[in-house]
Every structure is written in C-alpha cells, then in structure tokens.
Design a protein around this motif. Sequence first.
Motif, PDB file in Angstrom:
ATOM      1  N   ASP A   1      29.709  39.981  29.904  1.00  9.94           N
ATOM      2  CA  ASP A   1      28.521  39.737  30.609  1.00  9.94           C
ATOM      3  C   ASP A   1      28.626  38.376  31.361  1.00  9.94           C
ATOM      4  O   ASP A   1      28.539  38.187  32.389  1.00  9.94           O
ATOM      5  CB  ASP A   1      27.211  39.786  30.095  1.00  9.94           C
ATOM      6  CG  ASP A   1      26.721  41.238  29.766  1.00  9.94           C
ATOM      7  OD1 ASP A   1      26.998  41.954  30.517  1.00  9.94           O
ATOM      8  OD2 ASP A   1      26.200  41.402  28.662  1.00  9.94           O
ATOM      9  N   ASP A   2      29.396  37.320  30.375  1.00  9.09           N
ATOM     10  CA  ASP A   2      29.502  36.044  30.975  1.00  9.09           C
ATOM     11  C   ASP A   2      30.586  36.078  32.237  1.00  9.09           C
ATOM     12  O   ASP A   2      30.359  35.617  33.217  1.00  9.09           O
ATOM     13  CB  ASP A   2      30.222  35.151  29.893  1.00  9.09           C
ATOM     14  CG  ASP A   2      29.308  34.909  28.689  1.00  9.09           C
ATOM     15  OD1 ASP A   2      28.207  35.006  28.755  1.00  9.09           O
ATOM     16  OD2 ASP A   2      29.990  34.586  27.587  1.00  9.09           O
ATOM     17  N   LEU A   3      31.524  36.907  32.146  1.00  8.32           N
ATOM     18  CA  LEU A   3      32.704  37.150  33.069  1.00  8.32           C
ATOM     19  C   LEU A   3      32.031  37.845  34.179  1.00  8.32           C
ATOM     20  O   LEU A   3      32.311  37.472  35.526  1.00  8.32           O
ATOM     21  CB  LEU A   3      33.752  37.781  32.590  1.00  8.32           C
ATOM     22  CG  LEU A   3      34.968  37.911  33.485  1.00  8.32           C
ATOM     23  CD1 LEU A   3      35.425  36.537  33.933  1.00  8.32           C
ATOM     24  CD2 LEU A   3      36.079  38.558  32.680  1.00  8.32           C
ATOM     25  N   ALA A   4      31.218  38.745  34.130  1.00  6.43           N
ATOM     26  CA  ALA A   4      30.604  39.464  35.107  1.00  6.43           C
ATOM     27  C   ALA A   4      29.653  39.050  35.877  1.00  6.43           C
ATOM     28  O   ALA A   4      29.336  39.096  37.152  1.00  6.43           O
ATOM     29  CB  ALA A   4      29.846  40.823  34.438  1.00  6.43           C
ATOM     30  N   ASP A   5      29.059  37.779  35.524  1.00  6.04           N
ATOM     31  CA  ASP A   5      28.143  37.061  36.081  1.00  6.04           C
ATOM     32  C   ASP A   5      28.752  35.981  37.242  1.00  6.04           C
ATOM     33  O   ASP A   5      28.017  35.445  37.795  1.00  6.04           O
ATOM     34  CB  ASP A   5      26.974  36.364  35.168  1.00  6.04           C
ATOM     35  CG  ASP A   5      26.160  37.265  34.720  1.00  6.04           C
ATOM     36  OD1 ASP A   5      25.781  38.150  34.982  1.00  6.04           O
ATOM     37  OD2 ASP A   5      25.662  36.701  33.390  1.00  6.04           O
ATOM     38  N   LEU A   6      29.945  35.825  36.969  1.00  3.44           N
ATOM     39  CA  LEU A   6      30.548  34.836  38.009  1.00  3.44           C
ATOM     40  C   LEU A   6      30.960  35.303  39.350  1.00  3.44           C
ATOM     41  O   LEU A   6      31.066  36.756  39.569  1.00  3.44           O
ATOM     42  CB  LEU A   6      32.206  34.470  37.175  1.00  3.44           C
ATOM     43  CG  LEU A   6      31.865  33.895  35.907  1.00  3.44           C
ATOM     44  CD1 LEU A   6      33.543  33.384  35.275  1.00  3.44           C
ATOM     45  CD2 LEU A   6      31.281  32.382  36.049  1.00  3.44           C
ATOM     46  N   ALA A   7      31.309  34.498  40.378  1.00  2.00           N
ATOM     47  CA  ALA A   7      31.561  34.994  41.688  1.00  2.00           C
ATOM     48  C   ALA A   7      33.301  34.523  41.601  1.00  2.00           C
ATOM     49  O   ALA A   7      33.840  33.630  41.062  1.00  2.00           O
ATOM     50  CB  ALA A   7      30.992  34.226  42.677  1.00  2.00           C
ATOM     51  N   ALA A   8      33.836  35.174  42.462  1.00  2.00           N
ATOM     52  CA  ALA A   8      35.514  34.833  42.704  1.00  2.00           C
ATOM     53  C   ALA A   8      35.863  33.632  42.931  1.00  2.00           C
ATOM     54  O   ALA A   8      36.703  33.043  42.138  1.00  2.00           O
ATOM     55  CB  ALA A   8      35.911  35.849  43.957  1.00  2.00           C
ATOM     56  N   ASP A   9      34.943  32.778  43.693  1.00  2.00           N
ATOM     57  CA  ASP A   9      35.396  31.400  43.875  1.00  2.00           C
ATOM     58  C   ASP A   9      35.025  30.594  42.707  1.00  2.00           C
ATOM     59  O   ASP A   9      35.933  29.479  42.284  1.00  2.00           O
ATOM     60  CB  ASP A   9      34.777  30.748  45.023  1.00  2.00           C
ATOM     61  CG  ASP A   9      33.160  30.951  44.853  1.00  2.00           C
ATOM     62  OD1 ASP A   9      32.729  31.604  43.933  1.00  2.00           O
ATOM     63  OD2 ASP A   9      32.390  30.296  45.857  1.00  2.00           O
ATOM     64  N   GLU A  10      34.263  30.965  41.734  1.00  2.00           N
ATOM     65  CA  GLU A  10      33.986  30.161  40.220  1.00  2.00           C
ATOM     66  C   GLU A  10      35.447  30.569  39.625  1.00  2.00           C
ATOM     67  O   GLU A  10      35.767  29.559  38.770  1.00  2.00           O
ATOM     68  CB  GLU A  10      33.011  30.757  39.676  1.00  2.00           C
ATOM     69  CG  GLU A  10      31.670  30.500  40.480  1.00  2.00           C
ATOM     70  CD  GLU A  10      30.144  30.913  39.570  1.00  2.00           C
ATOM     71  OE1 GLU A  10      29.906  30.218  38.921  1.00  2.00           O
ATOM     72  OE2 GLU A  10      29.959  32.073  39.731  1.00  2.00           O
ATOM     73  N   LEU A  11      36.142  31.593  39.861  1.00  2.00           N
ATOM     74  CA  LEU A  11      37.526  31.688  39.130  1.00  2.00           C
ATOM     75  C   LEU A  11      38.476  30.933  39.888  1.00  2.00           C
ATOM     76  O   LEU A  11      39.383  30.185  39.252  1.00  2.00           O
ATOM     77  CB  LEU A  11      37.673  33.202  38.921  1.00  2.00           C
ATOM     78  CG  LEU A  11      36.836  34.001  37.958  1.00  2.00           C
ATOM     79  CD1 LEU A  11      37.444  35.444  38.004  1.00  2.00           C
ATOM     80  CD2 LEU A  11      36.977  33.435  36.498  1.00  2.00           C
ATOM     81  N   VAL A  12      38.632  31.296  40.864  1.00  2.00           N
ATOM     82  CA  VAL A  12      39.805  30.833  41.756  1.00  2.00           C
ATOM     83  C   VAL A  12      39.882  29.411  42.725  1.00  2.00           C
ATOM     84  O   VAL A  12      40.800  29.275  43.525  1.00  2.00           O
ATOM     85  CB  VAL A  12      40.563  31.776  42.349  1.00  2.00           C
ATOM     86  CG1 VAL A  12      41.249  33.036  41.435  1.00  2.00           C
ATOM     87  CG2 VAL A  12      39.792  32.527  43.407  1.00  2.00           C
ATOM     88  N   ASP A  13      38.661  29.031  42.746  1.00  2.00           N
ATOM     89  CA  ASP A  13      38.536  27.984  43.851  1.00  2.00           C
ATOM     90  C   ASP A  13      39.721  26.876  43.519  1.00  2.00           C
ATOM     91  O   ASP A  13      39.590  26.246  42.603  1.00  2.00           O
ATOM     92  CB  ASP A  13      37.165  27.161  43.635  1.00  2.00           C
ATOM     93  CG  ASP A  13      36.728  26.033  44.816  1.00  2.00           C
ATOM     94  OD1 ASP A  13      36.687  26.617  46.005  1.00  2.00           O
ATOM     95  OD2 ASP A  13      36.762  24.998  44.390  1.00  2.00           O
TER      96      ASP A  13
END
Length: 508
Positions: free
Chosen positions: A463-475
């Motif tokens: 759930d923690d990971l699912a709540d993120l957006a793509a740019d929060e991972l790879v910005d």
Amino acid sequence: METSIAIPRMELLQVADAVAREKGIDRDDVLTAMEQAIQKAGRSKYGHEHDIRAQIDRKTGEIKLIRVQEVVDVVENEVTQIPVKSALRRKADAKVGDLLIDELPPIDFGRIAAQTAKQVIVQKVRESERKRQFDEFKDRKGEVINGLVKRVEFGNITVDLGRGEAMLRRDELLPRETFRTGDRVRAIIFDVREEQRGPQIFLSRTHPDFMAKLFAQEVPEVYDGIIEIKSVARDPGSRAKIAVMSNDSGIDPVGACVGMRGSRVQAVVQELQGEKIDIIPWSQDQATFVVNALAPAEVSKVVIDEDTGRIEVVVPDDQLSLAIGRRGQNVRLASQLTGFDIDILTDAQESERRQEEFKSRSQTFMDALDVDDVIAHLLVTEGFASVEEVAFVPTEDLAGIEGFDTDVAGELKARAQAWIEAESERSTVRRKELGVSDDVAAIDKLSPPMLVALGEKGVKTLDDLADLAADELVDSMDGILKEFDLTADDANGIIMAARAHWFDDEKK
C-alpha cells in the motif's frame, strides 16, 4: 384606468417579421415569445394558478387563448385537474390522461399587461439571439477576428463583432497595452462556451496560436501550406520563438517568414506591440532542433535523455548568459518550443562533472573488484559504468581491452558476480531490518538495493508503494530510486504491480 391596446392580427405578424429580420433570428422563435407573453398576460387576468396557453396562427395572426385541464382519477389540484365523472358530462369519451380545453375570450392588453408582454418578448428574443450567436461562433475557435471596442471595464474589454459581442480579458492582453472605446482590435477566438448569463466568446492576443495566425495572414506560403508552423513559444509583449519548416525544398522557410528587408515579420511585430520574434528552422533531429531553438547562443554539445524528456546542453563559458537569457527567458522559450526540459552547463562545469564521474566509477571498480587504479581507469575509459555491466558482458568484450586477456577477463567477471551476490545478500538483510515486506520484494524490477532505498524512505508495504506516483520514484531531483537506471514506464509498472492486490480484494 388602464388604456387598452389592440394589435391587429396581420400587424402582429408584421412585427414578428421585422424583429426576426433585425435580430437575425427565426420568425417562429419571435412568435413563440409573443405566445408566452400573451400567456403571461392571460394568467394575470384569470389567475396564475390556471394552466392558460396562447396560440398564434402562423398564417392569419389570429390569437387563441385556452384553459387546459387534465382528466384524473384523484384530484390533487382543483384548478388544473378535473375528475373523470365531471369530464364525462363535458365530453362523452373522456378518459384519464385526456386534456379538456376551454376557449377564453381574447383579452385586450392593458398598459401594465402590454409592458409585461414586451419584457417577456425582449427576454425571449435576447435568448434566441444568444443561441444564434453561440451556434455561429462555436465552430470558429482559432479564427482571428476584427472588432470594435464597445466598452472597457476594469481593464476587461467588450468587443463588438458585428454579429455578436466578445470578451477580451485583461490577462489576455499584451502588457502595457490599452484600448479605448471605438478602437479597432484584432484577436483570436480561443474559447466559446455557454455560461449562466448566456454564451460567451473569449478572445486573446497573448495565445501562441494568435502569432501563428498572424504569420498565416502576412506570409502567403504559410497560408497555402507550403511553409508549416510547427510550434510557437511566447513571452507575450516581450519575446517569442516560432519554429517553421518548408514542404518545398526550394523555399527557405525562415527567409519567407522574414520577408524582403524584414517586411513580413515587422508587420507581425507591430501588431504585437514590438514583441521580438526569433524565427527558428524546425528539424526532425531533436538535438539540431534544440541547438536552433537556443539561438543566438552557440552550443558545443547536446545530450538527450528520451526517457525523462530532459536535454543537457553544453555551451562555451562566454555563451552561458546568452543561452540562459535575461531572467531565463531564452532557455524557457526554447524549452516550450521543443517540448524538452533543458539543462545548460558550461564546458568547464561539464568537464568537472565528467572528472567527478570518472573518479567515482573508478573508485567503485577498485572497491568492488579489488583491482588497482590502472585497471579501474581502463574499464571506465572503455565505457563500463557499473559492476553489473562487467559481470554480464561477454568475456571476449572484456578480453578485447588493450592489456587484458581471456584469463584477466574471466577473473574480473567472477569477482564482479561474487560482489553482486554479496551485495544482494547484504541488501536483503538490510531490507528485512528496515521492515520492507516480502510482497514488495517479490515485485519484478525491484532489486535488493532498490528495496533498501525504499525502506529508508519509509516505503515498506504494497500500500505504501501503491500510493506513490511515478515521479516520486524516478524524479531526477528527489526521486526515491533516482540513483538507479529506471524509466518512467518502469516506475509506472512497479506501482501498478503494487496496486494489483487492490483489484484482487474487489473481486473477493
């Protein structure tokens, strides 16, 4: 005592025809408005609770006033409804749902009734006029139009278009631009929409398409489609860049848009209150297009990252301020024109960064593979960026490096694979210490070091990971996994995999 006003039948039709012609609306709409006005006057005379309707004969102009009652089983409104028993006395075959009609004597319009009727007619004619205006202009978005300034209120301009009115808001005007009542104004229709107060036509002089349309008016080759305007970027009233290409190899697109001694471009500049315009040759090659877009600055080198949509541009030290422009204007417009985020570095900055990268990668190989600086430097010089590349490259590629042989290549691969395995074990232990769940660890494309990076940022469950957006991972600035070679598509795939259990729960 009220004065009676009688309107002859044929004269009523003549009035309807005159109003319809003057306002450019349908004659039937005017007659319908008159019917509603007479209806309102009739209700004022006989009582508002009655269902009274007016009908005007479209050929003779005869006015008929009727009262309508509905036949029902159970009466809820004695004025507009009538029980079946009573209805049968008036009409032998009456049944539930029928409408019984009583003709009423024609009414003479008193002064107040006539005034009320006039107000209704004016209102309905205005509504019809607005509908006609909306129907006429709804398909004209993107068209440049000329009009006269009708009034100015708080900087917002109402423009008379002849067949309608339009609004030119203050924020759609060029800076320091003023208009007075009666001035001519040219603008683009950028929106037509229905609002509570009726259809509204919105004009703009700052929209990029306005500049493109002005060039189409001044440059016949653009109007004919020989020259194509590919994109426009504007800082309204100050500076703009426009990218053009020619569909005819014999015609220079930039020269055609500039015109003899700049006559064509100057006509556009004058209309836009002196806005400076850079005309850029468009190129299918992205690097060339970016170099052109940054003109007048000279560019030494371009590095494109298609995954992130960013471009790194290296310029000579003395060209930096020119490339960036006053308040960043030049690079901002070039970015809008090309659709890329542009980072500008000087030759000195790029050289310094390359040296830092060289040192960092060399140190990584020295630590991971337990080799001296000579071998580490050779690997970096040959383009190896990570231990993983050394571990999985074909042996012959490593052996082909000057000074290496098959034995050295095999040993380096073995050491690289052993280091990766050890790192994976260390990362797995650390991941468990951080509390990152096995469900998250099971997602493809998430390596043990990535899982550690997630855990250190508090991302521990699906759930923690699912709540993120793509740019929060790879910005590139503050993405959790920015150090790893992941694309935006990879990030979206990881997040969707984390959300999969949500849909499984819904099915249950």
